[in-house]
Each structure stands twice: as C-alpha cells, then as structure tokens.
Design a protein around this motif. Structure first.
Motif, mmCIF file in Angstrom:
data_model
loop_
_atom_site.group_PDB
_atom_site.id
_atom_site.type_symbol
_atom_site.label_atom_id
_atom_site.label_comp_id
_atom_site.label_asym_id
_atom_site.label_seq_id
_atom_site.Cartn_x
_atom_site.Cartn_y
_atom_site.Cartn_z
ATOM 1 N N VAL A 134 26.884 30.803 29.863
ATOM 2 C CA VAL A 134 26.049 31.961 29.522
ATOM 3 C C VAL A 134 26.975 33.006 28.919
ATOM 4 C CG1 VAL A 134 24.484 33.729 30.371
ATOM 5 C CG2 VAL A 134 24.454 31.447 31.411
ATOM 6 N N GLU A 135 26.817 33.275 27.625
ATOM 7 C CA GLU A 135 27.728 34.164 26.914
ATOM 8 C C GLU A 135 27.089 35.519 26.646
ATOM 9 O OE1 GLU A 135 30.363 31.761 23.970
ATOM 10 O OE2 GLU A 135 28.412 30.776 23.993
ATOM 11 N N PRO A 136 27.772 36.601 27.045
ATOM 12 C CA PRO A 136 27.237 37.947 26.774
ATOM 13 C C PRO A 136 27.088 38.173 25.280
ATOM 14 C CG PRO A 136 29.149 38.023 28.255
ATOM 15 C CD PRO A 136 29.096 36.640 27.688
ATOM 16 N N ALA A 137 26.069 38.929 24.916
ATOM 17 C CA ALA A 137 25.841 39.271 23.509
ATOM 18 C C ALA A 137 26.071 40.759 23.303
ATOM 19 C CB ALA A 137 24.415 38.894 23.103
ATOM 20 N N ALA A 138 26.449 41.120 22.085
ATOM 21 C CA ALA A 138 26.656 42.538 21.778
ATOM 22 C C ALA A 138 25.354 43.305 21.951
ATOM 23 C CB ALA A 138 27.184 42.691 20.357
ATOM 24 N N THR A 139 24.267 42.707 21.511
ATOM 25 C CA THR A 139 22.932 43.260 21.704
ATOM 26 C C THR A 139 21.978 42.115 22.015
ATOM 27 O OG1 THR A 139 22.432 43.085 19.326
ATOM 28 C CG2 THR A 139 23.317 45.190 20.122
ATOM 29 N N GLY A 140 20.940 42.386 22.748
ATOM 30 C CA GLY A 140 19.964 41.358 23.048
ATOM 31 C C GLY A 140 20.360 40.485 24.212
ATOM 32 N N ALA A 141 19.616 39.387 24.338
ATOM 33 C CA ALA A 141 19.806 38.484 25.466
ATOM 34 C C ALA A 141 21.060 37.642 25.302
ATOM 35 C CB ALA A 141 18.587 37.572 25.600
ATOM 36 N N PRO A 142 21.676 37.228 26.416
ATOM 37 C CA PRO A 142 22.855 36.351 26.343
ATOM 38 C C PRO A 142 22.509 35.012 25.699
ATOM 39 C CG PRO A 142 22.576 37.293 28.548
ATOM 40 C CD PRO A 142 21.322 37.574 27.799
ATOM 41 N N THR A 143 23.536 34.335 25.199
ATOM 42 C CA THR A 143 23.374 32.999 24.636
ATOM 43 C C THR A 143 23.593 31.968 25.735
ATOM 44 O OG1 THR A 143 24.178 33.758 22.482
ATOM 45 C CG2 THR A 143 24.212 31.380 22.896
ATOM 46 N N VAL A 144 22.634 31.081 25.912
ATOM 47 C CA VAL A 144 22.696 30.093 26.997
ATOM 48 C C VAL A 144 22.875 28.700 26.413
ATOM 49 C CG1 VAL A 144 21.468 29.050 28.939
ATOM 50 C CG2 VAL A 144 21.250 31.511 28.501
ATOM 51 N N THR A 145 23.855 27.977 26.922
ATOM 52 C CA THR A 145 24.077 26.575 26.565
ATOM 53 C C THR A 145 23.852 25.741 27.810
ATOM 54 O OG1 THR A 145 25.745 27.198 24.920
ATOM 55 C CG2 THR A 145 25.734 24.897 25.659
ATOM 56 N N THR A 146 22.926 24.794 27.754
ATOM 57 C CA THR A 146 22.631 23.959 28.915
ATOM 58 C C THR A 146 23.665 22.840 29.045
ATOM 59 O OG1 THR A 146 21.231 22.396 27.724
ATOM 60 C CG2 THR A 146 20.171 24.402 28.588
ATOM 61 N N TYR A 147 23.650 22.183 30.197
ATOM 62 C CA TYR A 147 24.559 21.055 30.401
ATOM 63 C C TYR A 147 24.258 19.940 29.414
ATOM 64 C CZ TYR A 147 26.934 22.730 34.581
ATOM 65 O OH TYR A 147 27.733 23.428 35.444
ATOM 66 N N ALA A 148 22.994 19.704 29.101
ATOM 67 C CA ALA A 148 22.643 18.668 28.134
ATOM 68 C C ALA A 148 23.173 19.018 26.752
ATOM 69 C CB ALA A 148 21.130 18.476 28.095
ATOM 70 N N GLU A 149 23.018 20.266 26.363
ATOM 71 C CA GLU A 149 23.503 20.695 25.049
ATOM 72 C C GLU A 149 25.022 20.640 24.971
ATOM 73 O OE1 GLU A 149 19.898 23.879 24.012
ATOM 74 O OE2 GLU A 149 21.683 24.513 25.139
ATOM 75 N N LEU A 150 25.682 21.072 26.029
ATOM 76 C CA LEU A 150 27.145 21.027 26.040
ATOM 77 C C LEU A 150 27.632 19.589 25.944
ATOM 78 C CD1 LEU A 150 29.875 22.474 26.386
ATOM 79 C CD2 LEU A 150 29.581 22.256 28.859
ATOM 80 N N THR A 151 27.003 18.686 26.693
ATOM 81 C CA THR A 151 27.416 17.282 26.671
ATOM 82 C C THR A 151 27.219 16.661 25.296
ATOM 83 O OG1 THR A 151 26.876 17.051 29.015
ATOM 84 C CG2 THR A 151 27.058 15.020 27.745
ATOM 85 N N ALA A 152 26.110 16.981 24.659
ATOM 86 C CA ALA A 152 25.851 16.428 23.326
ATOM 87 C C ALA A 152 26.907 16.908 22.326
ATOM 88 C CB ALA A 152 24.450 16.837 22.864
ATOM 89 N N THR A 153 27.279 18.187 22.418
ATOM 90 C CA THR A 153 28.302 18.715 21.509
ATOM 91 C C THR A 153 29.658 18.078 21.790
ATOM 92 O OG1 THR A 153 27.120 20.823 21.402
ATOM 93 C CG2 THR A 153 29.398 20.813 20.649
ATOM 94 N N VAL A 154 29.980 17.904 23.070
ATOM 95 C CA VAL A 154 31.252 17.261 23.442
ATOM 96 C C VAL A 154 31.301 15.852 22.866
ATOM 97 C CG1 VAL A 154 32.579 16.323 25.373
ATOM 98 C CG2 VAL A 154 31.621 18.640 25.511
ATOM 99 N N ALA A 213 28.288 43.531 30.679
ATOM 100 C CA ALA A 213 28.261 42.074 30.493
ATOM 101 C C ALA A 213 27.863 41.377 31.797
ATOM 102 C CB ALA A 213 29.625 41.579 30.020
ATOM 103 N N LEU A 214 28.386 41.852 32.922
ATOM 104 C CA LEU A 214 28.018 41.268 34.209
ATOM 105 C C LEU A 214 26.542 41.474 34.500
ATOM 106 C CD1 LEU A 214 31.046 42.322 36.482
ATOM 107 C CD2 LEU A 214 30.768 40.243 35.114
ATOM 108 N N ARG A 215 26.048 42.650 34.168
ATOM 109 C CA ARG A 215 24.627 42.951 34.413
ATOM 110 C C ARG A 215 23.721 42.104 33.515
ATOM 111 N NH1 ARG A 215 22.929 48.313 31.849
ATOM 112 N NH2 ARG A 215 22.849 46.848 30.090
#
Length: 544
Positions: A34-54, A250-252
């Motif tokens: 889960v990556e903080p964004a400068a504005t808006g909602a954080p960017t979320v990468t799921t385990y399935a998406e991460l595995t496919a990219t790997v 970012a934590l919030r």
C-alpha cells in the motif's frame, strides 16, 4: 535433460520469493503493498498482482541466460515496483544488490567495480549517464521490465539455483574506506524470517509502514515482517519520513497499524507533531532497531499512544537481526537500560570476555557471539574480514561450526536476558581512562531537558583527546518530572551546558564528564538513519 532454474526454485520452497509470496496462495486478493499518494487514495497492489508482475519480470531475466548467483544492481526506492524486481531476481536465481538513487557517481562506480554486476536496473524515471559500456541496463515501471542493453555474454557453467546461493548483497561503509559487502544466502534470510515471525509481531490485516530505504537491510527485515505475515507493506518514501507532518499523513492515509524504523524517525514527530501522533487511531505497534531509543523519547511515545506494542529489535546486518523484545509499559521510573531479551527462536547468544573465556554470571560484561542459521556467508571478496567475523564455535570448535563476533558488548540479567552496553570499538581513552560512550549518552538523556545525545572523542591540537557531547534539548523539559530519581531540573536562565556537566558529575567519574558540550537542533544522521558521528566531529574545528 537438465532441470530449468525456475523448476528447481519452485520445487524447494526455501527461497526468498517463496516465503514472501506464499500469502498469494491463500489470500490473493489481500493487499501486499500500500503506497502513499501525494494526493488522493493510496495505491494498492494485491498479492495476486504482485505475483503476476514477479513472474513476468523473472521471465525477462531468465531470457538473459545469466548464471545463478549473477549480481543485479537494483537502484531504486522501496515500492511495489522495486519489490517485484528483487523478488523476480530471487525467482530467476540472481543476486540483487540494492543501491540508493542518491548514490554519488564515484561511489556507484566503486560498487560496480567491487560487485561486478552483469545488469543495472533502475526505475523508468531514474537516470544514469555514466555507467560502464560493458554493463547491461534495464528499466522498470508500469508493471514492465525493459532491457535496454543486454549483459555481455559469458560462459555459463551453473544452471540450477541453490538455497545456499546469495539472495542479496548489502554494502555498508567499511573502516578501510572500501564498501563492505554483506552476503546473505536464501537459506540464511528465510531462517531469519521464520525466527522473527515466531514472535507474531504482525498478522494478516496489518499494514506495516517501513521507513528505511531499500539499500538499508532494515527495509528487507520490514519486507519479511509484512509479507511473511500475510500483512501489507507500506513503504514510506524518504521525502516524507524527513518531514514529521508528511510522515504522519502517510501513516493516516494508509491506515498503517505498525511502523518500523530507527528511533530517530520519531524525534521530530515527538517534538513538533505530538497531537497528530496521538490521533492515529489505527497505529498499534512500533518496532525499532539500529540504535538505542532515548528513554525520555520512549516514555513520551508511550504517553501519546498508550497500549501500543513497542518492540526493541537488536541485531547486525550480518544476521539481519538477532533479538525481539517487548518494551515494558509503563517504563519503570528507575530504568536505566532496555533489555534486548534473548535470541530469536533457532538462534543463541553467548558472551565472551576479553581473555576469550565464556561469561555465564549475571552482571559480567562480554562480547556477544551469535550462533544462528541466519548468519551471513561472508564479506564480498574479503576473506580476511570474513575470518575475523565468523569464528569457530567456542563450545565445540572441532565441529567446524562458526559463530558471529558481533563486536557488541552486553551483560546478562538475573533471568538470562541480555542488556546491550555498546560497541567494543565505542570504548575510547580519555587521559588514559577507558570511557564507554554509551554510558555517557545514557546519563545525558536521563536529564529531563535532553531528548537525544551523542558522545565522541575529539582530538586536541597538541595531541591526546577530550570527551565531547552533542545534545538536543526540549525547552519544556525543565517543567516535566525527571525521568528517574536524581534527575535534576534546569533552573530558568541557567546555562544548559554547565547544568548538564553538573548532572553528569553526580554519577560519573570526572574523566567521563564531557569537557566539550554543545546544544544542537538535531543530531545529523547517516543514510541509514543512525547518528553520524563523523559529521559531528567535522562540525567542530576544536574545543571551544
């Protein structure tokens, strides 16, 4: 027909990527990063998406026909994209070498000459124009890994990865001025992860915020803590960590439940953003490592976030870490030193005195020796330094087993728990007297007006040296109660340097009272977040 490297790696289940991608088999749709964004909602990468990219990146790397163990220089910040690249290196049987994008050109060239990588990988937005023509290059971004210049072809005698192969090499500063490469095998890393995960610090549903850069091995500890627990990693960019309000935002925004990092990441937060910290309803855990947490700051953190689990992690890059000990709440008023507890499951810490004899009695200091399946393989291309660090097991030298000389001093408590005393090389001579710098620093931070302190020996123009200390103060500290009995408060208008010298003189011998004492706004830190003593020494032209 010979086995393909990917078939072998998938069959063993003991490689770095096996442990960190295992949640994809059980909870593929859960957040992995889960990556903080400068504005808006954080960017979320799921385990399935991460595995496919790997898997896609690993296929690109395998097509290069590099032998197992070949080094890949990964120049990147910590994030979902760089995590996918390092896990792809693991799946392809390659060794990744993390490097900061802020690395100066000359140092980068030294690292390239030392590690001899076949490939340099950086983010699509990064730029390096001075790389050797013989070095392969690639970029990653938007889920793609693009090879720009293929590595030079070499004779390939190995085809099958092994868990004893290096998973990564982390380069730290060396005492000789040459970068020191710590080589960690897959077997060592996964053994450490299992020992750490036994403490159940994180769980599925947690979001673990990491504040360390990728080239600092603490980031890999955090990665294992998060993904190995089935939780999500929240990589907080360094540009946000450096600014308390941005850090807390970012934590919030990411609903972070835990934070890992060196104690100094909290210093400015506690001084300037205490109210915002107390409002982080989701935050319920902190794990710190790298240096001692000043007790006044730790007490303040507990005041602001009561009931939060705080874990004191001790260890070295050569074993990633060795102990995990919960900090008592509240801290006893007379506490002078935190316990680091016992070695994690599967490991053991021994103490040895200066004569080489093992120390068993409580209260007797000695150097810590670590017996563990998670020890590093050695220092890259430095057999002499490796032999000095990995020494025969003193309990059974005939076995050929080795233990790690940590270079750290400790003492046992009555229940066998350990207390860190400082580095064996942090002991200095002042007028012929031995001074342990950590003891001076602990005394200074015992004063209610001091939030952080660093001591060091400064050379004198005519030879010899004097004891110097640099302190960060809290103007409101004099109004608070002393952190432990005997802590005096500074009278209004009283010179703080004189006050602190008098405070030290109450419990320390004269030669341990700093002759040079300076108040600074903040202690400078290295890229790894530790106090930069060289910078402090350089800031002083001579004793005032």
């Amino acid at each position: 027909m010979s086995q393909r490297p990917d078939d072998t790696a998938a069959a063993t289940g003991e490689f770095l990527h096996d442990v960190l991608l295992d949640p994809a088999r059980h909870t593929p749709d859960h957040p992995a990063v889960v990556e903080p964004a400068a504005t808006g909602a954080p960017t979320v990468t799921t385990y399935a998406e991460l595995t496919a990219t790997v898997n896609a990146h690993a296929a690109t790397l395998r097509a290069l026909e590099l032998a197992p163990g070949t080094r890949v220089l990964l120049e990147a910040e910590l994030g979902a994209e760089s995590i996918a690249v390092l896990l792809a290196c693991s799946r392809a049987g390659l060794t990744f070498v993390p490097v900061s994008p802020e690395t100066p050109p000359d140092r980068l060239r030294t690292l390239i000459d030392t590690a001899r990588p076949a490939l340099h990988v950086r983010a699509a937005t990064g730029e390096r124009t001075d790389l050797p023509a013989t070095l392969g290059t690639a970029r990653f971004g938007d889920g793609e890994l693009t090879v720009e210049r293929a590595p030079a072809a070499t004779a390939r005698r190995r085809h099958v990865p092994c868990v004893a192969d290096p998973a990564y090499i982390v380069f730290t500063s060396g005492t000789t001025g040459r970068p020191k490469g710590v080589v960690m095998s897959h077997r060592a890393v996964t053994a450490f992860y299992r020992g750490m995960l036994a403490h159940r610090i994180a769980a599925p549903g947690d979001r673990v915020a990491g504040t360390s850069p990728l080239h600092f091995d603490f980031s890999l500890l955090t990665l294992g803590l998060a993904l190995g627990s089935g939780a999500a990693l929240v990589p907080v960019p360094q540009r946000l960590v450096r600014w308390p309000r941005h850090f807390l935002r970012a934590l919030r925004d990411t609903n972070a439940t835990q934070v890992t990092g060196v104690p100094s990441v909290w210093r400015q937060v506690l001084r300037h953003e205490a109210d915002r910290l107390s409002e982080l309803a989701h935050l319920r855990g902190v794990l710190f490592c790298g240096e001692e947490f000043p007790l006044p700051e730790l007490r303040r953190l507990q005041e602001l976030r009561p009931g939060m689990r705080i874990v004191n992690c001790y260890g070295a890059t050569e074993s990633m870490a060795a102990t995990f000990e919960d900090v008592p709440e509240p801290l006893p008023a007379d506490l002078e030193r935190l316990s680091i507890g016992h070695a994690h499951p599967g490991a053991e810490l021994l103490l040895r005195d200066g004569d080489g004899a093992l120390v068993d009695a409580p209260g007797t200091p000695g150097e810590m020796l670590l017996r563990s399946p998670a020890l590093f393989s050695g220092y890259w291309d430095d057999p002499e330094a490796t032999r000095a660090a990995l020494v025969p097991d003193p309990l059974c030298p005939e076995s050929g087993q080795v233990v790690l000389r940590t270079g750290d001093l400790a003492v046992r408590g009555e229940k066998g728990e350990l207390y860190f005393l400082g580095r064996t090389d942090s002991q200095v001579q002042i007028n012929g007297n031995r001074v342990e710098l950590g003891e001076v620093e602990r005394r200074l931070t015992g004063h209610p007006a001091v939030t952080a302190a660093a001591a060091l020996r400064l050379p004198l123009p005519d030879g010899g040296g004097c004891l110097a200390a640099f302190v960060v103060t809290d103007p409101s500290g004099g109004a608070r109660q002393p952190s432990r009995p005997g802590a005096a408060e500074a009278a209004p208008g009283e010179d703080i340097a004189a006050t602190l010298r008098d405070f030290c003189a109450r419990t320390l011998p004269g030669y341990m009272v700093p002759a040079e004492l300076r108040v600074v706004d903040a202690l400078p830190v290295t890229g790894n977040g530790k106090v930069d003593r060289e910078a402090l020494a350089a800031s002083v032209a001579g004793p005032a």
